[in-house]
Design a protein around this motif. Structure first.
Motif, PDB file in Angstrom:
ATOM      1  N   ALA A 101       0.726  -1.156   0.130  1.00 56.36           N
ATOM      2  CA  ALA A 101       0.026   0.111  -0.088  1.00 56.36           C
ATOM      3  C   ALA A 101       0.748   1.289  -0.088  1.00 56.36           C
ATOM      4  O   ALA A 101       0.257   2.385  -0.381  1.00 56.36           O
ATOM      5  CB  ALA A 101      -0.874   0.044   1.268  1.00 56.36           C
ATOM      6  N   CYS A 102       2.117   1.244   0.508  1.00 59.81           N
ATOM      7  CA  CYS A 102       2.833   2.311   0.442  1.00 59.81           C
ATOM      8  C   CYS A 102       2.399   3.509   1.099  1.00 59.81           C
ATOM      9  O   CYS A 102       1.865   3.469   2.374  1.00 59.81           O
ATOM     10  CB  CYS A 102       3.526   2.764  -0.973  1.00 59.81           C
ATOM     11  SG  CYS A 102       5.156   3.773  -0.926  1.00 59.81           S
ATOM     12  N   GLN A 109     -14.849  -2.962   3.692  1.00 64.04           N
ATOM     13  CA  GLN A 109     -13.795  -3.297   4.183  1.00 64.04           C
ATOM     14  C   GLN A 109     -12.519  -3.139   3.238  1.00 64.04           C
ATOM     15  O   GLN A 109     -12.429  -3.375   1.950  1.00 64.04           O
ATOM     16  CB  GLN A 109     -13.701  -4.689   4.602  1.00 64.04           C
ATOM     17  CG  GLN A 109     -12.711  -5.303   5.628  1.00 64.04           C
ATOM     18  CD  GLN A 109     -12.874  -6.835   5.854  1.00 64.04           C
ATOM     19  OE1 GLN A 109     -12.979  -7.615   5.139  1.00 64.04           O
ATOM     20  NE2 GLN A 109     -12.583  -7.043   7.212  1.00 64.04           N
ATOM     21  N   VAL A 110     -11.410  -2.474   4.002  1.00 70.14           N
ATOM     22  CA  VAL A 110     -10.127  -2.201   3.391  1.00 70.14           C
ATOM     23  C   VAL A 110      -8.831  -2.819   3.920  1.00 70.14           C
ATOM     24  O   VAL A 110      -8.836  -2.430   5.324  1.00 70.14           O
ATOM     25  CB  VAL A 110      -9.971  -0.636   3.249  1.00 70.14           C
ATOM     26  CG1 VAL A 110      -8.641  -0.427   2.671  1.00 70.14           C
ATOM     27  CG2 VAL A 110     -11.114   0.119   2.421  1.00 70.14           C
ATOM     28  N   LEU A 111      -8.118  -3.459   3.522  1.00 73.59           N
ATOM     29  CA  LEU A 111      -6.983  -4.277   4.034  1.00 73.59           C
ATOM     30  C   LEU A 111      -5.809  -3.673   3.369  1.00 73.59           C
ATOM     31  O   LEU A 111      -5.531  -3.889   2.166  1.00 73.59           O
ATOM     32  CB  LEU A 111      -7.059  -5.589   3.936  1.00 73.59           C
ATOM     33  CG  LEU A 111      -8.434  -6.261   4.383  1.00 73.59           C
ATOM     34  CD1 LEU A 111      -8.340  -7.759   3.920  1.00 73.59           C
ATOM     35  CD2 LEU A 111      -8.641  -5.999   5.654  1.00 73.59           C
ATOM     36  N   LEU A 112      -5.012  -2.868   4.197  1.00 71.18           N
ATOM     37  CA  LEU A 112      -3.904  -2.163   3.511  1.00 71.18           C
ATOM     38  C   LEU A 112      -2.599  -2.991   4.396  1.00 71.18           C
ATOM     39  O   LEU A 112      -2.552  -2.798   5.607  1.00 71.18           O
ATOM     40  CB  LEU A 112      -3.857  -0.499   4.090  1.00 71.18           C
ATOM     41  CG  LEU A 112      -5.001   0.205   3.583  1.00 71.18           C
ATOM     42  CD1 LEU A 112      -4.797   1.609   4.043  1.00 71.18           C
ATOM     43  CD2 LEU A 112      -5.199  -0.152   1.981  1.00 71.18           C
ATOM     44  N   ILE A 113      -1.534  -3.424   3.458  1.00 66.92           N
ATOM     45  CA  ILE A 113      -0.630  -4.287   3.769  1.00 66.92           C
ATOM     46  C   ILE A 113       0.668  -3.463   3.214  1.00 66.92           C
ATOM     47  O   ILE A 113       0.781  -3.190   2.367  1.00 66.92           O
ATOM     48  CB  ILE A 113      -0.664  -5.512   3.201  1.00 66.92           C
ATOM     49  CG1 ILE A 113      -2.215  -6.297   3.733  1.00 66.92           C
ATOM     50  CG2 ILE A 113       0.507  -6.447   3.668  1.00 66.92           C
ATOM     51  CD1 ILE A 113      -2.643  -7.250   2.748  1.00 66.92           C
ATOM     52  N   GLU A 114       1.523  -3.343   4.237  1.00 65.78           N
ATOM     53  CA  GLU A 114       2.808  -2.518   4.007  1.00 65.78           C
ATOM     54  C   GLU A 114       3.950  -2.999   4.900  1.00 65.78           C
ATOM     55  O   GLU A 114       3.799  -2.803   6.009  1.00 65.78           O
ATOM     56  CB  GLU A 114       2.349  -0.922   4.143  1.00 65.78           C
ATOM     57  CG  GLU A 114       3.851  -0.259   4.200  1.00 65.78           C
ATOM     58  CD  GLU A 114       4.644  -0.425   2.665  1.00 65.78           C
ATOM     59  OE1 GLU A 114       5.848  -0.523   2.677  1.00 65.78           O
ATOM     60  OE2 GLU A 114       3.870  -0.314   1.499  1.00 65.78           O
ATOM     61  N   PRO A 115       5.058  -3.535   4.228  1.00 65.72           N
ATOM     62  CA  PRO A 115       6.108  -3.983   5.085  1.00 65.72           C
ATOM     63  C   PRO A 115       7.080  -3.011   6.050  1.00 65.72           C
ATOM     64  O   PRO A 115       7.522  -3.323   6.821  1.00 65.72           O
ATOM     65  CB  PRO A 115       7.010  -4.776   4.111  1.00 65.72           C
ATOM     66  CG  PRO A 115       6.533  -4.016   2.813  1.00 65.72           C
ATOM     67  CD  PRO A 115       5.421  -3.736   2.874  1.00 65.72           C
ATOM     68  N   ALA A 156       7.592  -0.075   8.363  1.00 70.15           N
ATOM     69  CA  ALA A 156       6.892   0.249   9.371  1.00 70.15           C
ATOM     70  C   ALA A 156       6.551   1.769   9.559  1.00 70.15           C
ATOM     71  O   ALA A 156       5.290   2.056  10.041  1.00 70.15           O
ATOM     72  CB  ALA A 156       7.841  -0.194  10.805  1.00 70.15           C
ATOM     73  N   ALA A 157       7.461   2.671   8.897  1.00 66.42           N
ATOM     74  CA  ALA A 157       6.865   4.006   9.220  1.00 66.42           C
ATOM     75  C   ALA A 157       5.842   4.447   8.078  1.00 66.42           C
ATOM     76  O   ALA A 157       5.004   4.929   8.417  1.00 66.42           O
ATOM     77  CB  ALA A 157       8.356   5.034   8.429  1.00 66.42           C
ATOM     78  N   MET A 158       5.679   3.576   6.944  1.00 67.84           N
ATOM     79  CA  MET A 158       4.660   3.798   6.098  1.00 67.84           C
ATOM     80  C   MET A 158       3.280   3.211   6.790  1.00 67.84           C
ATOM     81  O   MET A 158       2.245   3.787   6.329  1.00 67.84           O
ATOM     82  CB  MET A 158       4.789   3.189   4.672  1.00 67.84           C
ATOM     83  CG  MET A 158       5.833   3.774   3.908  1.00 67.84           C
ATOM     84  SD  MET A 158       5.286   5.176   3.112  1.00 67.84           S
ATOM     85  CE  MET A 158       6.519   5.678   2.067  1.00 67.84           C
ATOM     86  N   ALA A 159       3.528   1.983   7.393  1.00 69.52           N
ATOM     87  CA  ALA A 159       2.198   1.423   7.855  1.00 69.52           C
ATOM     88  C   ALA A 159       1.714   2.271   9.026  1.00 69.52           C
ATOM     89  O   ALA A 159       0.527   2.477   8.997  1.00 69.52           O
ATOM     90  CB  ALA A 159       2.658   0.016   8.341  1.00 69.52           C
ATOM     91  N   SER A 160       2.699   2.794   9.700  1.00 73.61           N
ATOM     92  CA  SER A 160       2.174   3.880  10.940  1.00 73.61           C
ATOM     93  C   SER A 160       1.453   4.957  10.491  1.00 73.61           C
ATOM     94  O   SER A 160       0.402   5.587  10.824  1.00 73.61           O
ATOM     95  CB  SER A 160       3.206   4.210  11.997  1.00 73.61           C
ATOM     96  OG  SER A 160       4.065   3.190  12.221  1.00 73.61           O
ATOM     97  N   MET A 161       1.976   5.316   9.255  1.00 74.92           N
ATOM     98  CA  MET A 161       1.195   6.719   8.707  1.00 74.92           C
ATOM     99  C   MET A 161      -0.065   6.491   8.175  1.00 74.92           C
ATOM    100  O   MET A 161      -1.151   7.019   8.163  1.00 74.92           O
ATOM    101  CB  MET A 161       2.172   7.397   7.526  1.00 74.92           C
ATOM    102  CG  MET A 161       1.566   8.457   6.744  1.00 74.92           C
ATOM    103  SD  MET A 161       2.532   8.935   5.309  1.00 74.92           S
ATOM    104  CE  MET A 161       1.874   7.358   4.149  1.00 74.92           C
TER     105      MET A 161
END
Length: 240
Positions: free
Chosen positions: A47-48, A64-70, A72-77
């Motif tokens: 998802a970036c 429902q939305v599933l956002l997957i991002e490896p 950590a900083a991007m996922a927190s954002m």
């Protein structure tokens, strides 16, 4: 492989020489496909910054939305920007199997991958010549990652932007694929990562899974030659 690509272009009346740059955005093509294949969920692998979901949100009523991002900083954002109860953010790496793998973080976050760059990729993209960090991370299959939360009564758009792993992920995700009438993947004409599957691999697999191509557009080009390096492919579940 070249003949397969040419036949697809001919089928959709696309001119390889004058193919318009205006068609190079993925989101309008997904919105168009969703008019014929109604969807009410989104699974975004890689998802970036959330740009894909952000662009589709005004046009698609996602339950429902599933956002997957490896990263950590991007996922927190993503978690901060989309705090809704129907949005699930996973700080996770998706691969063909569960385990531990190195994540290579290159000069641009968009290029970070579980794969090393190929010689061709290093020639074309200077971002791949800058390795900022390598760290070991846990990997999961898409099916195992989303199983605890996914609403299997919904119909999803599946978008995979996994920097060379699209084929491996989709090949190992039969449960997720069964929920998705629209699937978006990237396919290389010039592999920019080592062990990256080819356009033909992706195309053949999706056809055998019962999908057909709805649209094709360039993802990236060689800045020196204007040669197309990667394609966005939007597949829809065949009704024939």
């Amino acid at each position: 492989m070249k003949e397969a690509i040419r036949s697809i272009f001919r089928r959709f009346n696309l001119d390889l020489i004058t193919w318009p740059h205006g068609l190079e955005r993925l989101e309008p093509q997904v919105i168009s496909a969703s008019k014929h294949y109604p969807v009410n969920g989104l699974i975004d692998v890689g998802a970036c910054s959330g740009a894909f979901y952000r662009s589709l949100k005004p046009f698609c009523d996602f339950k429902q939305v599933l956002l997957i991002e490896p990263q950590a900083a991007m996922a927190s954002m993503l978690a901060r920007e989309f705090p809704s109860r129907n949005v699930h953010v996973f700080n996770a790496a998706v691969a063909k199997s569960c385990g531990i793998s190195p994540l290579y973080i290159y000069g641009s976050p968009d290029f970070s991958s579980l794969l090393k760059p190929s010689p061709e990729g290093l020639k074309i993209f200077q971002e791949l010549r800058i390795l900022k960090e390598t760290k070991n991370i846990s990997t999961s299959t898409l099916d195992s990652l989303i199983a605890p939360v996914v609403d299997d009564a919904l119909s999803f758009v599946l978008k995979i932007d996994a920097q060379g792993l699209d084929y491996q992920i989709i090949q190992s995700s039969p449960a997720a694929l069964a929920l998705c009438p629209i699937v978006c993947v990237e396919a290389p004409l010039i592999p920019i990562y080592e062990e990256q599957a080819t356009f033909q691999d992706l195309y053949d697999f999706m056809c055998k899974a019962g999908y057909s191509i709805s649209s094709i557009s360039p993802v990236s080009r060689n800045a020196e030659t204007s040669e197309i390096v990667e394609l966005n492919l939007v597949f829809v579940k065949s009704r024939i």
